[in-house]
Design a protein around this motif. Structure first.
Motif, short mmCIF file in Angstrom:
data_model
loop_
_atom_site.label_atom_id
_atom_site.label_comp_id
_atom_site.label_asym_id
_atom_site.label_seq_id
_atom_site.Cartn_x
_atom_site.Cartn_y
_atom_site.Cartn_z
N SER B 260 0.82 -1.21 0.00
CA SER B 260 0.00 0.00 0.00
C SER B 260 0.85 1.25 0.00
O SER B 260 0.36 2.32 0.39
CB SER B 260 -0.92 -0.01 1.23
OG SER B 260 -1.85 -1.03 1.13
N ALA B 261 2.06 1.13 -0.40
CA ALA B 261 2.90 2.30 -0.65
C ALA B 261 2.95 3.26 0.53
O ALA B 261 2.63 4.43 0.43
CB ALA B 261 2.42 3.05 -1.90
N GLN B 262 3.34 2.74 1.70
CA GLN B 262 3.55 3.63 2.83
C GLN B 262 5.05 3.91 2.93
O GLN B 262 5.86 3.27 2.28
CB GLN B 262 3.06 2.98 4.12
CG GLN B 262 1.59 2.63 4.09
CD GLN B 262 0.73 3.86 3.95
OE1 GLN B 262 0.67 4.69 4.85
NE2 GLN B 262 0.05 3.99 2.82
N ILE B 263 5.36 4.89 3.79
CA ILE B 263 6.77 5.12 4.06
C ILE B 263 7.34 3.85 4.67
O ILE B 263 6.73 3.29 5.56
CB ILE B 263 6.92 6.29 5.06
CG1 ILE B 263 6.55 7.60 4.33
CG2 ILE B 263 8.32 6.39 5.62
CD1 ILE B 263 6.51 8.79 5.25
N PRO B 264 8.47 3.36 4.31
CA PRO B 264 9.41 3.89 3.32
C PRO B 264 9.35 3.25 1.96
O PRO B 264 10.25 3.43 1.16
CB PRO B 264 10.74 3.55 3.98
CG PRO B 264 10.46 2.21 4.60
CD PRO B 264 9.02 2.24 5.03
#
Lengths: 179, 774, 103
Positions: B260-264
Motif C-alpha cells: 500500500s505504498a507507505q513510508i518507506p
C-alpha cells in the motif's frame, strides 16, 4: 615307509643338488643339478608308493622339461653367464637380503612347528597308503571318473600352450618375430 | 436460499476471460481490429461484470443468511498428516470479503469498459485485457481467501500483475533512451517483494504459534491464548503471546508498507504511473494498493490483542500505534510532495499514497470501519480522478496530433486543423478517423515527438473545462470529494477518521488534519492548472472530449462518489448516537453494521476481552467544522495562489511569483504571504527534491541493497564456489594424482621386485595359517 | 634314529626345497635359471602332495601331482618360448633389463 637313513641320505642329495642349481655359475651345470634333484625326488616317489608318478616325473620332468631347458640354454648361449647374483642399484640392493630373510623365516617357521610336534596325525591310519593301489590303472580310473573335468581342462591348457608356443616361435620373412 | 455455491464463479469467470483473451485475443484483434477489439474488450468486461453480479448475489445471500461467515471449500491444497499441516484452498464469504469483492469487481468492471475506449488502436490490446482479467482473478483470490496463505497467493499474484501492467509498454524508451517503463515495473515488483518478505515471516510465525493459517483458526486461538496467558515456545525460548503478535503485526506492517505504498516503500507508486491510465486507476488507486488495508482490517484481532496487552516494540510504541503513525506521516508527506508535481498522474499518485496513509492510520487507530469506508469511497473518487485524467490526456493528445498534422514542422504552437490521429504517451489511435497518417504508437520504442511535448504535463494544459465539459464536471466532483467537501463521499469517510483520531490520538489527528489541508490545496492547484484559465499550449486549445465509451464510466463513478457517503452516515448529533448506544441503526452507520460481523474485535470489545478504541460516530460539529474549514481553506489558498491570468507553460510555477502578486493585491495579508509563502514554496520545492531524493534514495537502494547483494553473490561465486567448492573437487582430483604418483613408484619394472613382493605375501599367509590356525 | 620317517620329515624337506627354489627366483638374474627355480618349487610341492597321499591313504594327491606336472610342462614350454622371443629383440636374458613396464 622308508628307513630314516636312506631318507636322510636322499634328502641330503636333493638339497645339495638344489643348492648347486642355485649357486652354479654355469647354466648347463644348473640344469644338470636340477636333473639330479628330479631323479632324487622320483626315488622318493617310489618310496612313497607312487610308482607311476615316479616314472612320469622322470619321463616328463627330467626327460622333457630339463631337456627343453638345455636346448634353450644352448640356443641362447646362456652358459656363459658369470655371477649368480648381480649388482643392482637403488632400493633393489636390499632385495637379496630380504629374500634370504624371508626364506629363512619360512624354514624357521616350519622348523618351529615341527619341533612343536609337527602335524597331528593321530587318528589317521598312516599305513593305509602303503597298500594303496597306485598303479596306472587306478590312477586312470580316478582321472576319468572323479577328475574328468580337470583332465579335460588340462587338455585344453596344453592345446593353448602349444598354440602359444607355435605363435611365439613363428618368425616372419625378414627375421622379425612376434615378441 | 443462498448462492454461496456460486462463490467459485468469481474466480472462474476471470480465468475464462483471461484464457480466451490470452490464447485467441491477438488473432481476433489482428484479423478484424474494430470487431476484434470490441470482442476481447467486452469479453473481459463481461467476465468482470459477471463476477460483480455473483458478488452482488453473495451480498444478498449474506443479508438473508444473517451475516454469518461462510466457508466455501474448493480443494485440499497441502496435506501433510504427520506434521498436522493442512492447508485448504477455501473461500471465506463474509461481509468484509464481500465488500472488497464488490469494490474490486464493480470498479473493475467500469474500468474495463473505460479501457476498451482508452486502449483503442494499441497493438497489444488483447494482452492488456488478459492481464486485467488476471489481475481481477488474483485480487479476488486475495480478498476471498479463507487463510493467510490463500490471501498471500493473491497478494503475490497482484504484485505480479502490477509488474506486468506497469511495464505494459516495456519497449518504450524515455527521452534519455532509458527503458523507463520496464524499470518502473521492476521497481514496483522489488519493493513489493520487500513487503512480501515481511508477510511471509509473519505467516511463518503465525503458523508456528497457532498451527494453522486459517482465519477461523488463528483468531479464536489468538484470543484464547491471550486470555489464558499462553506462552509460545521457540525451541528453548518461551515468549508471551503478545510479543509474538507484536512481531507478526510489525511484519504485516512491512507488507502493508510495500503493497500500500507507505513510508518507506512508497516510491514505486509514482513510478507506476508509467503504466496505462486504466491500470493506474484500477490497481494503484482502487484495488491492489488497498490490499494492505484489507490485511490490516482482516487482522484486526491480532492488532487489538497487541494494543490491549500493552506490548511495545523496544518499549517505545505498540505496533497498532506504529501503524497509525506510519499512515499519518505518509499522508502528510505525500500530500506535500504533491504540491510541486507537474504531471497530472503523478499528483494523483501521491494523492493515492496520501489517502492510503489515511486508511492505514485509521486502521492503526482502531477505526477499522472508517478505514474500510474510506477505502470504498476512495476507490470511487480516485478511480474517477484517474480515469478523468486519462480522458484529459487523451484529449491533449488528440489536440496535439491535430496540430502535428496541420502544419508540418510548425507543430509547436500554431493551431490548425487536420487529421486527428494521435500518439505518444498513451498510444491510443483513432482508427475511425482520417485516412492519412494512422500512426499507431503502442509499444514502439520511442514516441516522444520532436517538440518535447508531454500530454500529461499540467503546465501545457489550461482552460480545458470549455473543451471537455463532461470530463471537467466529473473531475470536479472527484476532486471535491478528495478534498473532503460535504456532502460528497470523501467528506464522510475522511471525517470519520478524523473524528476517531481526535479522541484516540490527538497528535495523529493534527497530522492528518494538516494532510487534509494539503490535500485540498493540491486539489485546487490541479483543478485550476488543468481546467481553468487559458490554454497554455496549442494542444490544449484543440483538445476534444473523449468518446462515450470513456465518459460513461466516469459519470457512473461520479454518481457513486456523490452518493457514497450514504454507506456509513454518522448520527447527526452526539445525543442521537448515545441513544443508540453508539451502535448502527437504520440508515446510519450501515457499513459498520455490515462489517462488524466480520470484525471480531467489535464483539470481543463488547465482552471486555479486547480494548478496542471506539468512538461514537456522529457528526461532530467540532471535527466537521475543522475538516470543512481545512478543505475550504485549502481550496481557497490554492485558488488564491493559482487563479487567474493566463500563463505560458514555460513560466515558473505561480507559487514562486506569489510574493510580488500578493504585495500588490492584498496589503493586509501581504506580510503573511510574503513571509510565509516563499518559505513554504522553498520548503515545498525542497520536498519535491525529496522526490528526486526518492530517486536518489533508490540510488541508496542501489548502493546499499544491490551492492551488498552483489558483493555477497560475488563472494559466493568467486570465493565459495570457485575456490571453495572447486577447490574441494579439484583437490580431490589432485590428491588422487599425487597419490597415484606416489604409488606409481612401486611399479619399478623389475620383475624380481614383484616376485619378492609375491613371496613376501605368500610367506605371510603361510606363517599366519601355520601359526595361528594351528 | 629317534623315530620313523613320518610326514613331518617330508614337510621339512619340502619346505627346504621350496625355500631354495624361492631364493633362486629372487636372487638369480638369468631368466632360465629363474625358470628352473620355479620348477624346483613346483617339484617340492609335488613331493609333499605325494607324501600326504601316502600318509592319508588317498589317491587324490597323486592325481593332483599328475596335473601339476602337466601344467608345469606346458608352462615351461610357453615360458621358454617367451624367453627366446625376448632374446631375439633384446639380445639378453637378464631379467633386470626387462623393466619397461615401470611407472
Amino acid at each position: 615307509m622308508i628307513h630314516p637313513i636312506p631318507f636322510l641320505l636322499l634328502a641330503a642329495v636333493a638339497v645339495a643338488a638344489a643348492l648347486g642349481m642355485l649357486l652354479s655359475h654355469n647354466a648347463v651345470h644348473s640344469a644338470l643339478y636340477l636333473v639330479l634333484n628330479f631323479i632324487t625326488v622320483a626315488i622318493f616317489y617310489l618310496a612313497l608308493n607312487a610308482p607311476f608318478i615316479a616314472m612320469v616325473q622322470v619321463t616328463v620332468y627330467a626327460g622333457a622339461i630339463v631337456v627343453l631347458f638345455l636346448f634353450v640354454i644352448m640356443l641362447l648361449g646362456a652358459e656363459r653367464l658369470r655371477s649368480p647374483v648381480d649388482e643392482v642399484r637403488g632400493p633393489e640392493r636390499f632385495h637379496r637380503y630380504a629374500a634370504i630373510l624371508l626364506a629363512l623365516v619360512l624354514v624357521g617357521v616350519v622348523a618351529y612347528l615341527l619341533f612343536q610336534g609337527g602335524l597331528d596325525m593321530t587318528g589317521v591310519d598312516t599305513t593305509a597308503g602303503a597298500t594303496l593301489d597306485a598303479s596306472p590303472q587306478a590312477l586312470g580310473m580316478a582321472l576319468f571318473q572323479s577328475y574328468v573335468f580337470p583332465f579335460q581342462v588340462t587338455g585344453v591348457l596344453l592345446l593353448a600352450a602349444i598354440a602359444g608356443v607355435v605363435i611365439f616361435g613363428h618368425t616372419k620373412r625378414q627375421g622379425e618375430d612376434n615378441a | 436460499m443462498n448462492t454461496f455455491g456460486l462463490a467459485p464463479l468469481i474466480l472462474i469467470l476471470p480465468v475464462i476471460g483471461l484464457l480466451l483473451n490470452g490464447l485467441f485475443g491477438r488473432r481476433f484483434v489482428e484479423a478484424n481490429p474494430a470487431n476484434g477489439e470490441r470482442l476481447t474488450g467486452w469479453l473481459a468486461s463481461l467476465m468482470t461484470i459477471g463476477a460483480f453480479l455473483v458478488s452482488l448475489s453473495l451480498f444478498l445471500s449474506l443479508l438473508a443468511h444473517g451475516f454469518e461467515p461462510i466457508i466455501v471449500p474448493l480443494f485440499n491444497w497441502i496435506d501433510i498428516p504427520s506434521a498436522g499441516f493442512l492447508i485448504n484452498w477455501a473461500m471465506q464469504i463474509d461481509t468484509l470479503s464481500v465488500t472488497m469483492m464488490l469494490v474490486v469487481t464493480g470498479v473493475g468492471a467500469l474500468i474495463h469498459i473505460y479501457a476498451i475506449g482508452y486502449m483503442h488502436g494499441d497493438p497489444d490490446f488483447s494482452r492488456f485485457f488478459t492481464y486485467l482479467n488476471l489481475f481481477i482473478f488474483f485480487m479476488l483470490i486475495l480478498v476471498s481467501g479463507s487463510s493467510y496463505l490463500v490471501m498471500f497467493v493473491g497478494w503475490e499474484g497482484v504484485g505480479l500483475c502490477s509488474y506486468l501492467l506497469i511495464s505494459f509498454w516495456w519497449a518504450r524508451l524515455d527521452k534519455n533512451g532509458v527503458p523507463a517503463n520496464a524499470n518502473a515495473g521492476r521497481k514496483a515488483m522489488i519493493m513489493n517483494r520487500i513487503g512480501d518478505f515481511g508477510v511471509i515471516l509473519a505467516m511463518i510465525l503465525l503458523f508456528w504459534t497457532f498451527g494453522t493459517l486459517e482465519y477461523t483458526g488463528v483468531f479464536p486461538s489468538a484470543v484464547e491464548m491471550f486470555e489464558s496467558n499462553h506462552m509460545v515456545a521457540f525451541g528453548g525460548l518461551s515468549v508471551p503471546l503478545a510479543t509474538v503478535l507484536t512481531a507478526v503485526t510489525a511484519l504485516f506492517l512491512l507488507g502493508v508498507a510495500g503493497k500500500s505504498a507507505q513510508i518507506p516503500l512508497y516510491t514505486w507508486l509514482p513510478d507506476a504511473m508509467a503504466g496505462p491510465t486504466p491500470v493506474s486507476a484500477l490497481i494503484h488507486a482502487a484495488t491492489m494498493v488497498t490490499a494492505g488495508v484489507y490485511l490490516l482490517v482482516r487482522s484486526n484481532v491480532l492488532y487489538e490483542i497487541v494494543r490491549t496487552s500493552g506490548a511495545t516494540i523496544l518499549g517505545l510504541i505498540s505496533t497498532p500505534d506504529l501503524v497509525a503513525w506510519v499512515g499519518a506521516l505518509t499522508a502528510f508527506f505525500a500530500a506535500l510532495i504533491a504540491f510541486s508535481q507537474n504531471d497530472i498522474k503523478k499528483v494523483l499518485a501521491y494523492s493515492t499514497v496520501s489517502q492510503l496513509g489515511f486508511m492505514v492510520a485509521a486502521a492503526g487507530s482502531g477505526a477499522y470501519v472508517a478505514a474500510m469506508f474510506h477505502l470504498v469511497t476512495h476507490a470511487f473518487f480516485k478511480a474517477l480522478l484517474f480515469l478523468g485524467s486519462g480522458s484529459v490526456i487523451h484529449g491533449m493528445e488528440h489536440g496535439h496530433h491535430h496540430l502535428a498534422h496541420a502544419g508540418h514542422g510548425a507543430a509547436q504552437g500554431s493551431g490548425g486543423q487536420g487529421s486527428a490521429a494521435h500518439g505518444s504517451g498513451t498510444g491510443a489511435a483513432h482508427l475511425a478517423a482520417e485516412a492519412d497518417a494512422n500512426q499507431v504508437h503502442g509499444n514502439a520504442a520511442s514516441d516522444e515527438v520532436a517538440d518535447g511535448f508531454d500530454p500529461q504535463d499540467m503546465r501545457y494544459m489550461g482552460g480545458l473545462r470549455r473543451r471537455m465539459p463532461t470530463t471537467f464536471i466529473v473531475y470536479l466532483i472527484g476532486s471535491l470529494a478528495l478534498a473532503g467537501i460535504i456532502p460528497l463521499a470523501g467528506f464522510w469517510s475522511k471525517d470519520e477518521i478524523l473524528l476517531h483520531d481526535q479522541t484516540y490520538a490527538t497528535p495523529i489527528f493534527i497530522v492528518l488534519a494538516i494532510a487534509a489541508l494539503g490535500t485540498a490545496f493540491y486539489v485546487a492547484r490541479q483543478l485550476i492548472m488543468v481546467f481553468f484559465g487559458k490554454p497554455r499550449h496549442a494542444a490544449a486549445e484543440h483538445a476534444a472530449e473523449s468518446p462515450a465509451l470513456m465518459t460513461t464510466p466516469l459519470v457512473v463513478l461520479a454518481g457513486l462518489t456523490v452518493l457514497g457517503g450514504l454507506l456509513n452516515l454518522p448520527y447527526l448529533t452526539r445525543a442521537m448516537a448515545e441513544a443508540n448506544h453508539n451502535h448502527p441503526a437504520g440508515i446510519f452507520l450501515m457499513l459498520e453494521s455490515w462489517l462488524e460481523h466480520s470484525l471480531a474485535s467489535f464483539a470481543l470489545a463488547e465482552e471486555g476481552i479486547l480494548a478496542l478504541p471506539r468512538t461514537p460516530v456522529y457528526l461532530s460539529v467540532l471535527v466537521a467544522t475543522i475538516s470543512t474549514a481545512l478543505a475550504v481553506g485549502g481550496l481557497l489558498l490554492g485558488y488564491l495562489v493559482y487563479r487567474g491570468r493566463p500563463r505560458t507553460s514555460s513560466e515558473p510555477d505561480r507559487l514562486a511569483r506569489t510574493p510580488i502578486w500578493w504585495w500588490v493585491v492584498l496589503p493586509l495579508n501581504s506580510l503573511y504571504m510574503k513571509g510565509f509563502v516563499p518559505a513554504f514554496n522553498r520548503f515545498s520545492v525542497w520536498l519535491a527534491d525529496k522526490v528526486d531524493w526518492a530517486f536518489w534514495h533508490d540510488f541508496v537502494h542501489d548502493r546499499v541493497i544491490r551492492d551488498i547483494f552483489v558483493t555477497g553473490a560475488d563472494f559466493s561465486a568467486n570465493v565459495l564456489d570457485a575456490q571453495g567448492v572447486d577447490g574441494l573437487v579439484n583437490g580431490a582430483g589432485k590428491t588422487t594424482q599425487r597419490l597415484a604418483r606416489g604409488l606409481r613408484l612401486t611399479q619399478t619394472g623389475y620383475a624380481r621386485t614383484y616376485a619378492l613382493a609375491v613371496f613376501l605375501g605368500a610367506i605371510g599367509l603361510l606363517v599366519y595359517f601355520l601359526l595361528m590356525a594351528g | 634314529m629317534p623315530s620313523a620317517v613320518n610326514i613331518n620329515w617330508y614337510i621339512a624337506l619340502s619346505s627346504i626345497l621350496f625355500a631354495i627354489g624361492a631364493l633362486g627366483v629372487l636372487l638369480r638374474r638369468n631368466a632360465i635359471i629363474l625358470f628352473m627355480s620355479v620348477e624346483l618349487m613346483l617339484n617340492s610341492a609335488n613331493l609333499l602332495f605325494v607324501a600326504f597321499a601316502r600318509h592319508l591313504g588317498n589317491l587324490d594327491g597323486q592325481v593332483l601331482v599328475f596335473f601339476v606336472i602337466t601344467v608345469a610342462a606346458a608352462e615351461v614350454a610357453v615360458g621358454l618360448a617367451l624367453i627366446v622371443a625376448i632374446f631375439r629383440t633384446k639380445k639378453s636374458i637378464n631379467i633386470d633389463e626387462i623393466n619397461l613396464l615401470k611407472g
